[in-house]
Scaffold this motif. Structure first.
Motif, PDB file in Angstrom:
ATOM      1  N   SER A 162       0.858  -1.175   0.000  1.00 54.79           N
ATOM      2  CA  SER A 162       0.000   0.000   0.000  1.00 54.79           C
ATOM      3  C   SER A 162       0.895   1.226   0.000  1.00 54.79           C
ATOM      4  O   SER A 162       1.992   1.210   0.579  1.00 54.79           O
ATOM      5  CB  SER A 162      -0.901   0.015   1.234  1.00 54.79           C
ATOM      6  OG  SER A 162      -1.879  -1.002   1.163  1.00 54.79           O
ATOM      7  N   VAL A 184      -2.836   5.031 -11.103  1.00 49.17           N
ATOM      8  CA  VAL A 184      -4.186   4.535 -10.818  1.00 49.17           C
ATOM      9  C   VAL A 184      -4.380   3.140 -11.402  1.00 49.17           C
ATOM     10  O   VAL A 184      -4.984   2.260 -10.776  1.00 49.17           O
ATOM     11  CB  VAL A 184      -5.247   5.523 -11.350  1.00 49.17           C
ATOM     12  CG1 VAL A 184      -6.653   4.941 -11.217  1.00 49.17           C
ATOM     13  CG2 VAL A 184      -5.158   6.849 -10.606  1.00 49.17           C
ATOM     14  N   ASP A 185      -3.847   2.924 -12.607  1.00 53.80           N
ATOM     15  CA  ASP A 185      -3.944   1.597 -13.235  1.00 53.80           C
ATOM     16  C   ASP A 185      -3.188   0.553 -12.403  1.00 53.80           C
ATOM     17  O   ASP A 185      -3.677  -0.559 -12.190  1.00 53.80           O
ATOM     18  CB  ASP A 185      -3.375   1.662 -14.654  1.00 53.80           C
ATOM     19  CG  ASP A 185      -3.479   0.327 -15.381  1.00 53.80           C
ATOM     20  OD1 ASP A 185      -4.617  -0.149 -15.568  1.00 53.80           O
ATOM     21  OD2 ASP A 185      -2.436  -0.241 -15.753  1.00 53.80           O
ATOM     22  N   ALA A 197      -2.616   0.668  -9.233  1.00 55.50           N
ATOM     23  CA  ALA A 197      -3.383   0.451  -8.000  1.00 55.50           C
ATOM     24  C   ALA A 197      -4.540  -0.507  -8.236  1.00 55.50           C
ATOM     25  O   ALA A 197      -4.855  -1.346  -7.376  1.00 55.50           O
ATOM     26  CB  ALA A 197      -3.893   1.781  -7.463  1.00 55.50           C
ATOM     27  N   GLY A 198      -5.154  -0.406  -9.411  1.00 55.68           N
ATOM     28  CA  GLY A 198      -6.277  -1.283  -9.726  1.00 55.68           C
ATOM     29  C   GLY A 198      -5.875  -2.743  -9.845  1.00 55.68           C
ATOM     30  O   GLY A 198      -6.710  -3.635  -9.677  1.00 55.68           O
ATOM     31  N   LYS A 199      -4.602  -2.999 -10.116  1.00 60.22           N
ATOM     32  CA  LYS A 199      -4.102  -4.367 -10.272  1.00 60.22           C
ATOM     33  C   LYS A 199      -3.358  -4.864  -9.036  1.00 60.22           C
ATOM     34  O   LYS A 199      -2.864  -5.990  -9.029  1.00 60.22           O
ATOM     35  CB  LYS A 199      -3.165  -4.423 -11.487  1.00 60.22           C
ATOM     36  CG  LYS A 199      -3.841  -4.058 -12.808  1.00 60.22           C
ATOM     37  CD  LYS A 199      -2.828  -3.966 -13.932  1.00 60.22           C
ATOM     38  CE  LYS A 199      -3.479  -3.559 -15.248  1.00 60.22           C
ATOM     39  NZ  LYS A 199      -2.482  -3.374 -16.326  1.00 60.22           N
ATOM     40  N   SER A 200      -3.262  -4.021  -8.016  1.00 58.68           N
ATOM     41  CA  SER A 200      -2.462  -4.353  -6.833  1.00 58.68           C
ATOM     42  C   SER A 200      -3.352  -4.772  -5.665  1.00 58.68           C
ATOM     43  O   SER A 200      -4.493  -4.326  -5.541  1.00 58.68           O
ATOM     44  CB  SER A 200      -1.624  -3.138  -6.418  1.00 58.68           C
ATOM     45  OG  SER A 200      -0.934  -3.369  -5.211  1.00 58.68           O
ATOM     46  N   ARG A 201      -2.809  -5.601  -4.787  1.00 57.11           N
ATOM     47  CA  ARG A 201      -3.514  -5.893  -3.540  1.00 57.11           C
ATOM     48  C   ARG A 201      -3.320  -4.767  -2.529  1.00 57.11           C
ATOM     49  O   ARG A 201      -3.976  -4.724  -1.489  1.00 57.11           O
ATOM     50  CB  ARG A 201      -3.028  -7.217  -2.947  1.00 57.11           C
ATOM     51  CG  ARG A 201      -1.592  -7.250  -2.487  1.00 57.11           C
ATOM     52  CD  ARG A 201      -1.257  -8.588  -1.815  1.00 57.11           C
ATOM     53  NE  ARG A 201       0.118  -8.634  -1.329  1.00 57.11           N
ATOM     54  CZ  ARG A 201       1.158  -9.007  -2.032  1.00 57.11           C
ATOM     55  NH1 ARG A 201       0.988  -9.381  -3.311  1.00 57.11           N
ATOM     56  NH2 ARG A 201       2.383  -9.022  -1.512  1.00 57.11           N
ATOM     57  N   LYS A 252      -3.215  -0.615  -1.396  1.00 62.54           N
ATOM     58  CA  LYS A 252      -4.130   0.525  -1.528  1.00 62.54           C
ATOM     59  C   LYS A 252      -3.364   1.761  -1.983  1.00 62.54           C
ATOM     60  O   LYS A 252      -2.188   1.932  -1.660  1.00 62.54           O
ATOM     61  CB  LYS A 252      -4.809   0.809  -0.181  1.00 62.54           C
ATOM     62  CG  LYS A 252      -5.627  -0.349   0.376  1.00 62.54           C
ATOM     63  CD  LYS A 252      -6.191   0.007   1.746  1.00 62.54           C
ATOM     64  CE  LYS A 252      -6.901  -1.189   2.382  1.00 62.54           C
ATOM     65  NZ  LYS A 252      -8.068  -1.608   1.599  1.00 62.54           N
ATOM     66  N   ASP A 298     -10.927   8.883  -2.542  1.00 62.03           N
ATOM     67  CA  ASP A 298     -11.722   9.379  -3.679  1.00 62.03           C
ATOM     68  C   ASP A 298     -10.857  10.095  -4.714  1.00 62.03           C
ATOM     69  O   ASP A 298      -9.902  10.786  -4.369  1.00 62.03           O
ATOM     70  CB  ASP A 298     -12.788  10.377  -3.188  1.00 62.03           C
ATOM     71  CG  ASP A 298     -13.753   9.771  -2.205  1.00 62.03           C
ATOM     72  OD1 ASP A 298     -13.859   8.538  -2.181  1.00 62.03           O
ATOM     73  OD2 ASP A 298     -14.402  10.538  -1.471  1.00 62.03           O
ATOM     74  N   SER A 299     -11.239   9.962  -5.971  1.00 63.78           N
ATOM     75  CA  SER A 299     -10.676  10.714  -7.102  1.00 63.78           C
ATOM     76  C   SER A 299      -9.187  11.028  -6.941  1.00 63.78           C
ATOM     77  O   SER A 299      -8.803  12.198  -6.822  1.00 63.78           O
ATOM     78  CB  SER A 299     -11.466  12.014  -7.328  1.00 63.78           C
ATOM     79  OG  SER A 299     -11.531  12.798  -6.144  1.00 63.78           O
TER      80      SER A 299
END
Length: 363
Positions: A92, A110-111, A113-117, A119, A332-333
């Motif tokens: 994280s 962001v990409d 993060a979307g593929k990571s365990r 945060k 958020d965002s």
């Protein structure tokens, strides 16, 4: 039953890295286990202060079994690469603002993060201030009516310390420029109103910044899908200072004046309510006192004012919530403000190139 503390490594031992590390040592939710910096002597000095071990490279953090969260507090241009590397390793990450200094890099983080365990938590500290959070919830709940307009300003005369001509904060290739480095109020506007659908930007008033000459005034207008409009102003050359956020709707308006530490509510031109930026009057007084002093960036070794310490405490509470899987305003965002800022910067660069081309054509 209390949860075990989050095991933290701080990447960067400068002004804000030190601020974060010291704050974490006195917070029950965190245990600082490592300080990492390419300047190993600096890392060792801070590590000794907070009872952690010193490391000299990000790769050591990626494979550390005793690190849950890495707090990235290095120069802006290094944020994206470090965050992507650590997210890919399953860590994280808390990334001090700005998330990145290019739109492509922001999207890449962001990409990842979307593929990571792990945060992704972005350090937009003003979101965490109690009075600002209350504004956000009021705007989002509909108590202001339909949102119509917003305004954000951070205008002041910034004093550049002597002997800092090569300082990274004065080098746009490393800081991203003032609009990204001081992205706070632009972030608040996009956090409250959402992703802008149209951006118009004007920059100018060139001033000396260390060894460089940079635009000292940025004016950005944003339009949102709802039809609401917001205006953002940023200046490092303003002798008359201003530091505020305003959100207006059909029923009421809220304005946070960070120079006085007060949020005011207005209905039909009349003051109907008010509260502090912080819940602590001492912190609000410190914010007001700091705003009345000459403005300068924090240098390594400088002491944080009491209001900044209070803000970091608020930020740590939101980081802890995010790590526990609870609601946090820092989730958020994560990239919206960076995308808006880089679009505004791109427009400014295009306008400057166009002006240069016009000038050459007339020769």
């Amino acid at each position: 039953m209390s949860l075990p503390p989050v095991r933290v490594a701080v990447l960067g031992s400068g002004f804000f890295g030190t601020t974060l590390a010291v704050a974490c040592t006195s917070h029950d939710a965190f245990d600082v286990v490592a300080i990492c910096d390419l300047d190993l002597a600096s890392a060792r000095e801070l590590a000794a202060r907070v009872g952690a071990r010193a490391l000299g490279h990000t790769d050591e953090l990626a494979v550390a079994d005793d690190v849950d969260l890495v707090m990235i507090a290095t120069p802006n241009h290094t944020h994206a690469a470090a965050a992507i590397s650590l997210l890919k390793a399953g860590k994280s990450v808390f990334v001090e603002k700005p998330l990145a200094i290019t739109g492509l890099d922001a999207v890449a983080v962001v990409d990842a993060a979307g593929k990571s365990r792990g945060k992704l938590i972005v350090g937009h500290v003003e979101r965490t201030m109690p009075g600002i959070k209350r504004m956000f919830h009021a705007a989002r709940s509909g108590s202001l009516g339909t949102l119509l307009e917003g305004y954000g300003s951070r205008s002041r005369l910034v004093h550049v310390p002597d002997g800092t001509e090569s300082w990274w904060k004065l080098d746009r290739s490393r800081s991203g420029g003032e609009l990204l480095h001081e992205i706070h109020e632009l972030d608040l506007l996009t956090w409250i109103f959402g992703e802008p659908v149209d951006i118009r930007a004007t920059v100018g008033a060139p001033q000396r910044a260390g060894a460089n000459v940079e635009d000292s005034v940025h004016k950005t207008t944003l339009k949102f899908a709802s039809g609401a409009v917001a205006h953002h102003e940023l200046s490092t050359s303003a002798h008359v200072p201003d530091w505020r956020l305003r959100v207006s709707g059909t029923a009421a308006a809220l304005e946070a004046n960070l120079r006085t530490g007060v949020v005011s509510q207005f209905t039909d031109g009349q003051l109907t309510d008010h509260w502090g930026i912080f819940d602590s009057e001492v912190a609000n007084a410190s914010l007001k006192e700091s705003a009345e002093q000459p403005q300068a960036y924090g240098l390594p070794g400088a002491a944080s004012p009491l209001w900044m310490q209070a803000a970091v405490e608020c930020e740590l509470a939101e980081i802890a919530a995010a790590m526990r899987g609870e609601d946090s305003v820092l989730i958020d965002s994560p990239a919206t403000a960076v995308m808006a800022a880089t679009e505004a910067i791109s427009q400014a660069e295009a306008a400057r190139s166009g002006a240069a081309a016009t000038s050459l054509a007339g020769v």
